[in-house]
Design a protein around this motif. Structure first.
Motif, PDB file in Angstrom:
ATOM      1  N   THR A   1       6.690   6.739   3.012  1.00  9.37           N
ATOM      2  CA  THR A   1       6.447   7.271   1.839  1.00  9.37           C
ATOM      3  C   THR A   1       7.221   8.657   1.673  1.00  9.37           C
ATOM      4  O   THR A   1       8.005   9.251   2.439  1.00  9.37           O
TER       5      THR A   1
ATOM      6  N   LYS B   1       2.210   3.295  -3.237  1.00  6.25           N
ATOM      7  CA  LYS B   1       1.326   4.684  -3.924  1.00  6.25           C
ATOM      8  C   LYS B   1       1.973   5.937  -3.536  1.00  6.25           C
ATOM      9  O   LYS B   1       1.823   7.011  -4.418  1.00  6.25           O
TER      10      LYS B   1
ATOM     11  N   THR C   1       4.163   6.105  -9.914  1.00  4.56           N
ATOM     12  CA  THR C   1       4.591   5.859  -8.574  1.00  4.56           C
ATOM     13  C   THR C   1       5.150   4.580  -8.386  1.00  4.56           C
ATOM     14  O   THR C   1       4.994   3.751  -9.279  1.00  4.56           O
TER      15      THR C   1
ATOM     16  N   LEU D   1       3.747   2.153  -6.910  1.00 11.77           N
ATOM     17  CA  LEU D   1       2.514   1.414  -6.983  1.00 11.77           C
ATOM     18  C   LEU D   1       2.100   1.070  -8.497  1.00 11.77           C
ATOM     19  O   LEU D   1       2.066   0.183  -8.872  1.00 11.77           O
ATOM     20  N   THR D   2       2.128   2.226  -9.034  1.00 12.64           N
ATOM     21  CA  THR D   2       1.620   2.118 -10.713  1.00 12.64           C
ATOM     22  C   THR D   2       2.491   1.262 -11.293  1.00 12.64           C
ATOM     23  O   THR D   2       2.092   0.695 -12.474  1.00 12.64           O
TER      24      THR D   2
ATOM     25  N   ARG E   1       0.698  -1.203   0.100  1.00 13.69           N
ATOM     26  CA  ARG E   1       0.067  -0.082   0.044  1.00 13.69           C
ATOM     27  C   ARG E   1       0.631   0.952  -0.027  1.00 13.69           C
ATOM     28  O   ARG E   1       0.464   2.304  -0.560  1.00 13.69           O
TER      29      ARG E   1
END
Length: 388
Positions: free
Chosen positions: A372, A48, A64, A66-67, A45
């Motif tokens: 993050t 992201k 990012t 994540l993508t 998670r």
């Protein structure tokens, strides 16, 4: 109807299982269960909010971690499908491959490695392994995610054998785990893992072109003579003479992905036949990776990377971001090492429970690596700015 896998695919029914025995799932294969554990993890998670190239809060359109991981997983699964491999295993390894990345991308990794130099250094691949085997605490019976042997093997060795790295201090976590459960570090990983590795190359080269154009670091005209993307853009203009710039960019990148995947499938089929690969064990003991670009596309890709290096990765805007990122992580690490009581309570307690400076430094490194981009920026502000 169950798809018939190739003889050289990983057969989930022959999996070496998990370090900690668990009952089988009634609804999922072991590899699909691994995938779901990755998706539900905290580390996944957090991707992201972690940099790919541009800091994650610079714009909603840029990739990012994540993508990027989702794009890698889609390409890996497509390659595995075309080669009649286990798609769940390929997807799982692809989704996992960047879990250990710290904030601010490779700049953050470089800075954490410098900070940790006296205590074993930092490597994002090793950190990924620490995340899935130790740092994710979600189950009462064990630490980590208790993934299958084949998934762990693929995550550790997706870029090839790693036995030569076992003397590096930063790889100690993997050395220790391997003493407990042998991952055969001197062999290649499965074809599924190799699909995940090359999917990473395909994804990031294509989306970096896309993001670089979006950020106006270069133009389509600059790309027309660059290998791979140039021919793709020319073919789009030929088919659609009046296409607008946005659609020209999108269609050009889409076609470049197609060209690269077609090349990988053709070269992989050639190598499998030439090397007489018939089983998953043949893949592991082979003299070279089986999933690969042809020499021509590999050479073209090197030239494309050279363009991106000169025009994007070393652009002054990104240099400023990297400089800020390095200072942010350096300041936090130094403060936490000298004043660990400034850490959140649970992390301070973890530091206090360690009996060596090396172990305490690793806890601090784990804390920072899990941040993050936005959290790292805010944490640095809270620590060094009055009134926050």
């Amino acid at each position: 109807m169950v798809k018939q896998l190739a003889s050289f695919a990983c057969d989930v029914e022959k999996s070496l299982g998990r370090l900690h025995a668990e009952a089988d799932s009634a609804t999922r294969t072991a590899y699909a269960r691994d995938r779901d554990r990755i998706i539900h993890s905290t580390a996944f998670r957090r991707l992201k909010g972690k940099t790919q190239v541009f800091v994650a809060n610079e714009g909603d359109y840029f990739r990012t971690r994540l993508t990027h991981s989702l794009e890698v997983a889609q390409i890996a699964r497509s390659l595995a499908h075309s080669l009649a491999l286990d798609e769940d295993l390929a997807e799982t390894i692809a989704l996992s491959h960047d879990l250990g990345h710290p904030p601010f991308g490779h700049a953050g990794e470089d800075q954490l490695h410098a900070c940790m130099a006296p205590w074993g250094g930092f490597d994002h691949n090793v950190q990924t392994f620490r995340v899935i085997t130790r740092l994710e605490v979600r189950y009462p019976a064990f630490d980590g995610l208790n993934l299958t042997w084949e998934t762990l093997e693929g995550i550790v060795k997706h870029n090839g054998p790693v036995s030569h790295r076992m003397t590096e201090p930063s790889w100690k976590s993997i050395v220790d785990f391997n003493a407990q459960w042998d991952l055969r570090l001197d062999t290649f990983a499965s074809l599924e893992a190799q699909c995940a590795a090359i999917a990473d190359d395909i994804a990031y080269n294509n989306h970096d072109v896309d993001d670089g154009l979006r950020a106006e670091l270069f133009t389509i005209q600059d790309l027309l003579d660059v290998p791979l993307i140039g021919p793709a853009l020319h073919s789009v203009r030929k088919d659609w003479p009046l296409i607008d710039t946005r659609m020209w960019r999108l269609e050009g990148v889409r076609r470049m992905i197609g060209v690269m995947m077609t090349d990988v499938l053709a070269e992989t089929a050639r190598r499998l036949a030439a090397d007489g690969i018939e089983t998953a064990e043949d893949v592991r003991v082979a003299k070279r990776p089986m999933v690969s670009f042809s020499k021509g596309v590999y050479d073209d890709l090197s030239r494309l990377r050279g363009f991106l290096f000169d025009r994007m990765y070393k652009h002054y805007k990104l240099n400023r971001t990297r400089s800020h990122a390095k200072r942010t992580l350096q300041e936090m690490f130094s403060l936490f090492m000298t004043e660990p009581d400034t850490l959140p309570t649970d992390w301070y307690q973890r530091v206090c429970s360690k009996d060596s400076e090396t172990a305490r430094a690793r806890v601090i490194c784990d804390y920072i690596a899990g941040m993050t981009d936005a959290f790292a920026i805010d944490e640095q502000r809270r620590l060094f700015s009055f009134g926050n």
